[in-house]
Motif scaffolding. Structure first.
Motif, PDB file in Angstrom:
ATOM      1  N   TYR A  22       0.866  -1.259  -0.012  1.00 36.24           N
ATOM      2  CA  TYR A  22      -0.116  -0.085  -0.042  1.00 36.24           C
ATOM      3  C   TYR A  22       0.857   1.094  -0.144  1.00 36.24           C
ATOM      4  O   TYR A  22       2.093   1.398   0.192  1.00 36.24           O
ATOM      5  CB  TYR A  22      -0.959   0.019   1.145  1.00 36.24           C
ATOM      6  N   HIS A  23       0.329   2.509  -0.227  1.00 36.22           N
ATOM      7  CA  HIS A  23       0.929   3.711  -0.228  1.00 36.22           C
ATOM      8  C   HIS A  23       0.067   4.570   0.470  1.00 36.22           C
ATOM      9  O   HIS A  23      -1.161   4.541   0.519  1.00 36.22           O
ATOM     10  CB  HIS A  23       1.064   4.301  -1.759  1.00 36.22           C
ATOM     11  N   VAL A  24       0.550   5.512   1.459  1.00 39.59           N
ATOM     12  CA  VAL A  24      -0.106   6.568   2.242  1.00 39.59           C
ATOM     13  C   VAL A  24      -0.075   7.848   1.754  1.00 39.59           C
ATOM     14  O   VAL A  24       1.210   8.220   1.432  1.00 39.59           O
ATOM     15  CB  VAL A  24       0.167   6.411   3.640  1.00 39.59           C
ATOM     16  N   THR A  25      -1.036   8.657   1.290  1.00 35.10           N
ATOM     17  CA  THR A  25      -1.010   9.818   0.620  1.00 35.10           C
ATOM     18  C   THR A  25      -1.757  10.693   1.726  1.00 35.10           C
ATOM     19  O   THR A  25      -2.699  10.525   2.384  1.00 35.10           O
ATOM     20  CB  THR A  25      -1.992  10.122  -0.601  1.00 35.10           C
ATOM     21  N   ALA A  26      -0.523  11.634   2.156  1.00 35.49           N
ATOM     22  CA  ALA A  26      -1.171  12.881   3.036  1.00 35.49           C
ATOM     23  C   ALA A  26      -1.242  14.219   2.629  1.00 35.49           C
ATOM     24  O   ALA A  26      -0.195  14.792   2.009  1.00 35.49           O
ATOM     25  CB  ALA A  26      -0.205  12.751   4.378  1.00 35.49           C
ATOM     26  N   VAL A  27      -2.335  14.930   2.898  1.00 29.84           N
ATOM     27  CA  VAL A  27      -2.417  16.221   2.449  1.00 29.84           C
ATOM     28  C   VAL A  27      -2.349  17.108   3.734  1.00 29.84           C
ATOM     29  O   VAL A  27      -3.038  16.665   4.698  1.00 29.84           O
ATOM     30  CB  VAL A  27      -3.984  16.433   1.564  1.00 29.84           C
ATOM     31  N   LEU A  28      -1.352  17.982   3.745  1.00 26.68           N
ATOM     32  CA  LEU A  28      -0.943  18.771   4.899  1.00 26.68           C
ATOM     33  C   LEU A  28      -2.259  19.975   5.074  1.00 26.68           C
ATOM     34  O   LEU A  28      -2.791  20.262   4.257  1.00 26.68           O
ATOM     35  CB  LEU A  28       0.169  19.264   5.008  1.00 26.68           C
ATOM     36  N   GLU A  29      -2.247  20.368   6.414  1.00 26.19           N
ATOM     37  CA  GLU A  29      -3.084  21.231   6.533  1.00 26.19           C
ATOM     38  C   GLU A  29      -2.708  22.716   5.962  1.00 26.19           C
ATOM     39  O   GLU A  29      -1.530  23.045   6.084  1.00 26.19           O
ATOM     40  CB  GLU A  29      -3.166  21.452   8.285  1.00 26.19           C
ATOM     41  N   PRO A  35      -6.087  18.660   7.326  1.00 25.62           N
ATOM     42  CA  PRO A  35      -5.582  17.795   6.879  1.00 25.62           C
ATOM     43  C   PRO A  35      -6.244  16.205   6.817  1.00 25.62           C
ATOM     44  O   PRO A  35      -7.011  16.088   7.612  1.00 25.62           O
ATOM     45  CB  PRO A  35      -4.457  17.499   7.918  1.00 25.62           C
ATOM     46  N   PHE A  36      -5.650  15.518   5.867  1.00 29.76           N
ATOM     47  CA  PHE A  36      -5.982  14.184   5.754  1.00 29.76           C
ATOM     48  C   PHE A  36      -5.152  13.280   4.968  1.00 29.76           C
ATOM     49  O   PHE A  36      -4.204  13.529   4.365  1.00 29.76           O
ATOM     50  CB  PHE A  36      -7.431  14.080   4.893  1.00 29.76           C
ATOM     51  N   ALA A  37      -5.322  12.086   5.153  1.00 33.79           N
ATOM     52  CA  ALA A  37      -4.618  11.046   4.818  1.00 33.79           C
ATOM     53  C   ALA A  37      -5.301   9.815   4.375  1.00 33.79           C
ATOM     54  O   ALA A  37      -6.295   9.592   4.926  1.00 33.79           O
ATOM     55  CB  ALA A  37      -3.388  10.382   5.780  1.00 33.79           C
ATOM     56  N   TYR A  38      -4.908   9.100   3.335  1.00 36.87           N
ATOM     57  CA  TYR A  38      -5.498   7.883   2.966  1.00 36.87           C
ATOM     58  C   TYR A  38      -4.620   6.898   2.169  1.00 36.87           C
ATOM     59  O   TYR A  38      -3.624   7.029   1.875  1.00 36.87           O
ATOM     60  CB  TYR A  38      -6.684   8.148   1.932  1.00 36.87           C
ATOM     61  N   SER A  39      -5.165   5.626   2.466  1.00 36.69           N
ATOM     62  CA  SER A  39      -4.223   4.436   1.734  1.00 36.69           C
ATOM     63  C   SER A  39      -4.769   4.128   0.300  1.00 36.69           C
ATOM     64  O   SER A  39      -5.615   4.554  -0.022  1.00 36.69           O
ATOM     65  CB  SER A  39      -4.408   3.247   2.617  1.00 36.69           C
ATOM     66  N   THR A  40      -3.763   3.676  -0.516  1.00 34.56           N
ATOM     67  CA  THR A  40      -4.015   2.997  -1.644  1.00 34.56           C
ATOM     68  C   THR A  40      -3.572   1.595  -1.889  1.00 34.56           C
ATOM     69  O   THR A  40      -2.144   1.594  -1.754  1.00 34.56           O
ATOM     70  CB  THR A  40      -3.567   3.927  -2.950  1.00 34.56           C
TER      71      THR A  40
END
Length: 150
Positions: A22-29, A35-40
Motif C-alpha cells: 500500500y501507499h499512504v497519501t497525506a495532504v497537509l493542513e 489535513p487528511f490521509a488515505y491508503s491506496t
C-alpha cells in the motif's frame, strides 16, 4: 516540469504498493483545509477496505494505517463499534464511506484502481477531551464523510 513531478510521484506510489502492499497519501493542513490521509493498495493486496483519516497529521495517520493493515489483514473488521486496540493513545471507530463521497479526496486511489472495484472506511477519533462527534461539546476539526451514528 509538472508532468515530471507527477510521474515521479506515481512511480513512488507504485513502488510502495509493490514493496509493502500500500501507499499512504497525506495532504497537509492549509488555511481552510483540514489535513487528511488515505491508503491506496490495501483493498487489492489485503482484501480489506482502504482507510481514510481526516484531521490527523501525516506521521500519526501513517502509523494508524500500518496498524490497521497488520490487525485486519487477518481479523474481522468491527464497523460502528469502539475499538480500543488499534493505537495506544485513543479509541477509534471505523465507518463505511461511499467512494463517490470521497472522489475529491482520494485521487491517487481513483487513478490506481481506474475501473476496478475498491472500498473505503473512515477512521473516526475523539477530540482532546475524549469526546466523539456524536457527543455533546465535541470540538475538533475532523471532516466526517461517512455516516457516524452510535
Amino acid at each position: 516540469m509538472q508532468e515530471d513531478k507527477k510521474a515521479l510521484y506515481f512511480k513512488n506510489v507504485y513502488d510502495n504498493i509493490s514493496s509493502k502492499g500500500y501507499h499512504v497519501t497525506a495532504v497537509l493542513e492549509e488555511k481552510n483545509v483540514t489535513p487528511f490521509a488515505y491508503s491506496t493498495g490495501i483493498f487489492e493486496n489485503f482484501n480489506i477496505p482502504e482507510l481514510f483519516i481526516s484531521g490527523l497529521g501525516p506521521n500519526l495517520s501513517g502509523q494508524i494505517i500500518e496498524n490497521y493493515v497488520e490487525k485486519y489483514k487477518s481479523d474481522k473488521i468491527q464497523l460502528n463499534k469502539k475499538i480500543d486496540d488499534l493505537i495506544d493513545t485513543f479509541p477509534i471507530y471505523l465507518i463505511k464511506v461511499k467512494n463517490d463521497d470521497l472522489l475529491e479526496y482520494v485521487l491517487t486511489s481513483v487513478k490506481f484502481y481506474k475501473n476496478k472495484k475498491f472500498e473505503y472506511l473512515q477512521l473516526i477519533f475523539p477530540d482532546l477531551n475524549g469526546k466523539f462527534p456524536n457527543d455533546l461539546s465535541y470540538n475538533y476539526d475532523q471532516n466526517i464523510i461517512g455516516e457516524f451514528q452510535f
